[in-house]
Design a protein around this motif. Structure first.
Motif, PDB file in Angstrom:
ATOM      1  N   LEU A  47      15.656   6.049 -44.309  1.00 48.73           N
ATOM      2  CA  LEU A  47      15.340   5.262 -45.502  1.00 48.73           C
ATOM      3  C   LEU A  47      14.179   5.883 -46.274  1.00 48.73           C
ATOM      4  N   VAL A  48      13.108   6.248 -45.567  1.00 45.03           N
ATOM      5  CA  VAL A  48      11.955   6.875 -46.210  1.00 45.03           C
ATOM      6  C   VAL A  48      12.355   8.213 -46.837  1.00 45.03           C
ATOM      7  N   SER A  49      13.160   8.987 -46.112  1.00 44.88           N
ATOM      8  CA  SER A  49      13.618  10.279 -46.635  1.00 44.88           C
ATOM      9  C   SER A  49      14.439  10.090 -47.896  1.00 44.88           C
ATOM     10  N   LEU A  50      15.315   9.087 -47.884  1.00 40.70           N
ATOM     11  CA  LEU A  50      16.173   8.836 -49.042  1.00 40.70           C
ATOM     12  C   LEU A  50      15.338   8.452 -50.266  1.00 40.70           C
ATOM     13  N   VAL A  85      17.279  22.002 -55.939  1.00 39.80           N
ATOM     14  CA  VAL A  85      17.982  22.715 -54.865  1.00 39.80           C
ATOM     15  C   VAL A  85      17.307  22.465 -53.513  1.00 39.80           C
ATOM     16  N   ASN A  86      15.997  22.560 -53.476  1.00 38.92           N
ATOM     17  CA  ASN A  86      15.276  22.337 -52.222  1.00 38.92           C
ATOM     18  C   ASN A  86      15.353  20.887 -51.772  1.00 38.92           C
ATOM     19  N   ALA A  87      15.373  19.942 -52.715  1.00 42.39           N
ATOM     20  CA  ALA A  87      15.511  18.526 -52.358  1.00 42.39           C
ATOM     21  C   ALA A  87      16.874  18.252 -51.732  1.00 42.39           C
ATOM     22  N   VAL A  88      17.904  18.918 -52.226  1.00 37.16           N
ATOM     23  CA  VAL A  88      19.242  18.766 -51.638  1.00 37.16           C
ATOM     24  C   VAL A  88      19.252  19.262 -50.195  1.00 37.16           C
ATOM     25  N   PHE A  89      18.592  20.373 -49.929  1.00 36.81           N
ATOM     26  CA  PHE A  89      18.507  20.875 -48.557  1.00 36.81           C
ATOM     27  C   PHE A  89      17.725  19.907 -47.668  1.00 36.81           C
ATOM     28  N   VAL A  90      16.666  19.296 -48.195  1.00 35.10           N
ATOM     29  CA  VAL A  90      15.912  18.310 -47.420  1.00 35.10           C
ATOM     30  C   VAL A  90      16.807  17.134 -47.050  1.00 35.10           C
ATOM     31  N   ALA A  91      17.650  16.696 -47.989  1.00 34.14           N
ATOM     32  CA  ALA A  91      18.579  15.601 -47.712  1.00 34.14           C
ATOM     33  C   ALA A  91      19.556  15.981 -46.604  1.00 34.14           C
ATOM     34  N   PHE A  95      19.796  13.904 -42.882  1.00 31.94           N
ATOM     35  CA  PHE A  95      20.952  13.143 -42.412  1.00 31.94           C
ATOM     36  C   PHE A  95      21.750  13.907 -41.356  1.00 31.94           C
ATOM     37  N   HIS A  96      21.973  15.188 -41.567  1.00 36.68           N
ATOM     38  CA  HIS A  96      22.691  15.972 -40.561  1.00 36.68           C
ATOM     39  C   HIS A  96      21.854  16.091 -39.290  1.00 36.68           C
ATOM     40  N   LEU A 106      15.200  18.858 -38.122  1.00 34.89           N
ATOM     41  CA  LEU A 106      14.135  17.966 -38.575  1.00 34.89           C
ATOM     42  C   LEU A 106      12.817  18.718 -38.704  1.00 34.89           C
ATOM     43  N   TYR A 107      12.598  19.694 -37.819  1.00 30.07           N
ATOM     44  CA  TYR A 107      11.404  20.525 -37.960  1.00 30.07           C
ATOM     45  C   TYR A 107      11.472  21.329 -39.262  1.00 30.07           C
TER      46      TYR A 107
END
Length: 320
Positions: A47-50, A85-91, A95-96, A106-107
């Motif tokens: 939730l926080v990540s989203l 682009v980097n935010a998409v990779f963080v997402a 989740f994955h 996660l690291y």
């Protein structure tokens, strides 16, 4: 006959025993955890990540639209694309990493958040002439939300282990093989992230690009995507013959990074703009990612034909 089938499927409600929600399911990409199988801390982390990701992408998209309309040749246009682009990779890592119990993703998610912070701080501190409210709000949100996000990512990663045990079993040797494969797979994804970021940075002058930049864009992204996908298949299928092909074809990456560093050195001695410093950060990360990937490949290669692939087949695809 029908009663037997219901019993085999795990339906015990007719005996008065309530169904237990499935904590994992087998999908086309392997064993995946369900929402019911997540702990409260993992749900809070997602939730926080989203919230963090949506806030960053929303403000950046707004800035992208404004810059594209007013001055498409401005450096801010490329910076906004880089952040998205980097935010998409963080997402993806978030989740994955949770649903597939990928501790090292996660690291890397933590590292990716730090990278975005560095990009935002560098851009706001160096590009003083183009400061505005949107950039300030984006920087404040990133600085406020990033620390709890990083803390949750770290604590959640420490609790992983169930899927690893189901895939690798109780064998300490297979667990070590699985760990090395997971690290290598993670570095492949991070290599793709930083490589794509560096290729995007050839558009340092916005939409005004020359022949060299056009060639790099046309070849760079498909090449790095194909190389990382090839590495993933090599890892998954344990293809020893593919290792030298992977290594030799990968030397184009550090060669390009050196070329960028030489060009940046020339630029920084003549005109040190905001994008020059961001290219330095992205180039250094890309070089380090490639070196770590090659180092981890040594351990992965040694673990080929040690039984992990066979164990993964029993569990319907274990490494992704």
């Amino acid at each position: 006959m029908e009663d037997d089938e219901n019993n085999d499927s795990g339906d015990y409600t007719r005996f008065g025993i309530p169904d237990v929600p499935k904590t994992t399911v087998t999908t086309a990409i392997g064993k995946t955890r369900t929402w019911a199988g997540l702990q409260w801390r993992e749900k809070l982390f997602l939730l926080v990540s989203l919230v963090n990701i949506l806030a960053t992408i929303g403000l950046t998209l707004y800035r992208l639209i404004v810059v594209a309309k007013e001055n498409p040749a401005e450096e801010d246009l490329i910076f906004t694309i880089l952040i998205i682009v980097n935010a998409v990779f963080v997402a993806f890592y978030s989740f994955h990493g949770v649903l597939r119990e990928r501790r090292y993703e996660l690291y890397v998610q933590i590292l990716a958040i730090v990278i975005i912070l560095v990009y935002c701080i560098t851009e706001y501190s160096v590009n003083t002439s183009n400061r505005n409210t949107v950039k300030l709000v984006r920087l404040i949100i990133a600085c406020v939300v990033a620390p709890p996000n990083i803390y949750l990512a770290w604590t959640v990663a420490q609790e992983f282990g169930e899927l690893e045990f189901r895939i690798a079993g109780a064998s300490e040797h297979l667990q070590n093989c699985y760990k090395n494969a997971e690290i290598f797979s993670c570095w492949l994804k991070f290599d793709l992230q930083v490589s794509v970021s560096l290729v995007i940075l050839v558009l340092r002058s916005g939409t005004n690009i020359g022949t060299l930049e056009t060639v790099i864009l046309a070849v760079g992204i498909p090449y790095t995507l194909a190389w990382d996908v090839f590495g993933w298949f090599m890892l998954r299928m344990e293809l020893k013959w593919a290792v030298p092909v992977f290594v030799i074809s990968g030397f184009a990456k550090p060669a390009y990074y050196v070329f960028k560093f030489v060009k940046v050195y020339h630029d920084i001695t003549t005109q040190a703009t905001m994008m020059v410093y961001i290219v330095i950060v992205a180039g250094a990360l890309a070089m380090l990612a490639w070196l770590f990937l090659m180092y981890e490949l040594i351990f992965v290669y040694r673990n080929f034909d040690q039984g992990l692939k066979e164990r993964g087949k029993m569990n319907l695809r274990g490494i992704h």
